[in-house]
Design a protein around this motif. Structure first.
Motif, PDB file in Angstrom:
ATOM      1  N   GLU A 104       2.287   1.646  -3.509  1.00  0.00           N
ATOM      2  CA  GLU A 104       1.208   2.035  -4.420  1.00  0.00           C
ATOM      3  C   GLU A 104       0.946   3.534  -4.337  1.00  0.00           C
ATOM      4  O   GLU A 104       0.774   4.212  -5.364  1.00  0.00           O
ATOM      5  CB  GLU A 104      -0.057   1.255  -4.084  1.00  0.00           C
ATOM      6  N   GLU A 105       0.947   4.048  -3.114  1.00  0.00           N
ATOM      7  CA  GLU A 105       0.670   5.468  -2.916  1.00  0.00           C
ATOM      8  C   GLU A 105       1.867   6.327  -3.311  1.00  0.00           C
ATOM      9  O   GLU A 105       1.716   7.352  -3.987  1.00  0.00           O
ATOM     10  CB  GLU A 105       0.285   5.726  -1.460  1.00  0.00           C
ATOM     11  N   ALA A 106       3.063   5.917  -2.908  1.00  0.00           N
ATOM     12  CA  ALA A 106       4.253   6.719  -3.177  1.00  0.00           C
ATOM     13  C   ALA A 106       4.538   6.834  -4.666  1.00  0.00           C
ATOM     14  O   ALA A 106       4.857   7.927  -5.166  1.00  0.00           O
ATOM     15  CB  ALA A 106       5.461   6.116  -2.464  1.00  0.00           C
ATOM     16  N   TYR A 107       4.413   5.725  -5.387  1.00  0.00           N
ATOM     17  CA  TYR A 107       4.704   5.730  -6.822  1.00  0.00           C
ATOM     18  C   TYR A 107       3.464   5.982  -7.679  1.00  0.00           C
ATOM     19  O   TYR A 107       3.533   5.907  -8.897  1.00  0.00           O
ATOM     20  CB  TYR A 107       5.375   4.419  -7.222  1.00  0.00           C
ATOM     21  N   MET A 108       2.333   6.242  -7.019  1.00  0.00           N
ATOM     22  CA  MET A 108       1.084   6.612  -7.709  1.00  0.00           C
ATOM     23  C   MET A 108       0.650   5.544  -8.720  1.00  0.00           C
ATOM     24  O   MET A 108       0.187   5.837  -9.824  1.00  0.00           O
ATOM     25  CB  MET A 108       1.235   7.978  -8.378  1.00  0.00           C
ATOM     26  N   LEU A 109       0.819   4.295  -8.344  1.00  0.00           N
ATOM     27  CA  LEU A 109       0.515   3.186  -9.236  1.00  0.00           C
ATOM     28  C   LEU A 109      -0.970   3.071  -9.537  1.00  0.00           C
ATOM     29  O   LEU A 109      -1.367   2.513 -10.562  1.00  0.00           O
ATOM     30  CB  LEU A 109       1.024   1.870  -8.617  1.00  0.00           C
ATOM     31  N   ILE A 149       3.489  11.699  -0.408  1.00  0.00           N
ATOM     32  CA  ILE A 149       4.105  10.798   0.576  1.00  0.00           C
ATOM     33  C   ILE A 149       5.606  11.004   0.651  1.00  0.00           C
ATOM     34  O   ILE A 149       6.190  11.147   1.711  1.00  0.00           O
ATOM     35  CB  ILE A 149       3.788   9.328   0.227  1.00  0.00           C
ATOM     36  N   ARG A 150       6.259  10.999  -0.498  1.00  0.00           N
ATOM     37  CA  ARG A 150       7.672  11.318  -0.591  1.00  0.00           C
ATOM     38  C   ARG A 150       7.892  11.914  -1.972  1.00  0.00           C
ATOM     39  O   ARG A 150       6.991  11.908  -2.796  1.00  0.00           O
ATOM     40  CB  ARG A 150       8.550  10.089  -0.357  1.00  0.00           C
ATOM     41  N   LEU A 151       9.067  12.433  -2.226  1.00  0.00           N
ATOM     42  CA  LEU A 151       9.283  13.197  -3.448  1.00  0.00           C
ATOM     43  C   LEU A 151       9.431  12.265  -4.656  1.00  0.00           C
ATOM     44  O   LEU A 151      10.527  12.059  -5.186  1.00  0.00           O
ATOM     45  CB  LEU A 151      10.510  14.093  -3.301  1.00  0.00           C
ATOM     46  N   CYS A 152       8.303  11.714  -5.069  1.00  0.00           N
ATOM     47  CA  CYS A 152       8.230  10.894  -6.273  1.00  0.00           C
ATOM     48  C   CYS A 152       7.360  11.609  -7.291  1.00  0.00           C
ATOM     49  O   CYS A 152       6.404  12.306  -6.926  1.00  0.00           O
ATOM     50  CB  CYS A 152       7.613   9.526  -5.978  1.00  0.00           C
ATOM     51  N   LYS A 172       0.822  -1.211   0.000  1.00  0.00           N
ATOM     52  CA  LYS A 172       0.000   0.000   0.000  1.00  0.00           C
ATOM     53  C   LYS A 172       0.859   1.265   0.000  1.00  0.00           C
ATOM     54  O   LYS A 172       0.520   2.261  -0.664  1.00  0.00           O
ATOM     55  CB  LYS A 172      -0.931  -0.001   1.208  1.00  0.00           C
ATOM     56  N   ASP A 173       1.963   1.233   0.733  1.00  0.00           N
ATOM     57  CA  ASP A 173       2.862   2.389   0.773  1.00  0.00           C
ATOM     58  C   ASP A 173       3.479   2.647  -0.603  1.00  0.00           C
ATOM     59  O   ASP A 173       3.568   3.795  -1.049  1.00  0.00           O
ATOM     60  CB  ASP A 173       3.972   2.169   1.797  1.00  0.00           C
TER      61      ASP A 173
END
Length: 240
Positions: free
Chosen positions: A50-55, A226-229, A47-48
């Motif tokens: 998925e959210e961070a990389y905007m999958l 979430i992070r700089l992605c 889940k992390d």
């Protein structure tokens, strides 16, 4: 069990099981990296990512080709396993230790123990495995230096469309993109970790990567909170 996680130390490697995904097991070599990634469960890690990389913004289909550059333990592949999407996954990891774990985690998919750069040759690789910060760009802290073979990603790209290039190179993201040359047009989506990790000054590569891609027919779709992605899409695929 804490967070539904069971951890077993087998010789020199950690094995994680998750009550929320009973049939899945994941291996990791380094304690700090393992705890950060899987300490709250394998499903939580999915889940992390998925959210961070905007999958969730990408419409994946079976047989899609996925390139994971800076694969580390192969965590990205967990997303596709969890959602039962049968993709063709190719992982690239320059660190020899992480590569051994990567092979186990993603089998039977392909894993390559090479470094990716803008040109071929042997260059210094600064190993920082515990924090997953190994890079070709010299960081402030590292455990050792290895002279390893570097290749361009273009040599691994055929004429087939690559659905997603996930890019996490601890500051070397611009050089990897340069190494794609004209093969960049074969890639539909790029999701890149562009955080403050480049070199001793810990610079972000967001501006450099964004400018490079905008000048080559890509558009910036989203930046993760979430992070700089950042997630980019090749405009050529809009009409297909």
């Amino acid at each position: 069990f804490r967070f539904g996680v069971r951890v077993k130390y087998e010789g020199d490697i950690y094995k994680f099981n998750d009550l929320n995904w009973p049939n899945k097991k994941v291996y990791a070599f380094h304690e700090n990296n393992a705890s950060y990634s899987f300490g709250k469960g394998i499903v939580k890690r999915v889940k992390d990512l998925e959210e961070a990389y905007m999958l969730n913004l990408i419409d994946f289909s079976e047989r899609d080709i996925i390139f994971d550059c800076g694969a580390n333990n192969g965590d990205l592949n967990l997303f596709f396993d969890f959602y039962k999407i049968k993709i063709k996954y190719f992982a690239f990891e320059p660190s020899p230790i992480e590569y051994e774990v990567l092979k186990r985690n993603i089998y039977p998919h392909m894993a390559y123990n090479i470094g990716l750069w803008k040109e071929t040759g042997y260059i210094n690789f600064y190993v920082s495995s515990q924090s997953a910060d190994s890079s070709f760009i010299e960081p402030v802290n590292y455990e050792k230096i290895l002279k390893i073979k570097a290749e361009t990603l273009s040599s691994y790209v055929s004429n087939e469309k690559i659905k997603l290039l996930k890019l996490e190179a601890e500051g070397a993201e611009p050089e990897i993109l340069m190494g794609l040359s004209k093969k960049l047009e074969n890639i539909e989506y790029i999701s890149a970790d562009l955080g403050y990790e480049r070199g001793k000054s810990k610079e972000s590569t967001l501006v450099a990567v964004t400018n490079y891609l905008l000048n080559r027919n890509f558009e910036l779709l989203e930046v993760s909170p979430i992070r700089l992605c950042a997630l980019y899409k090749n405009k050529i695929f809009k009409t297909k």
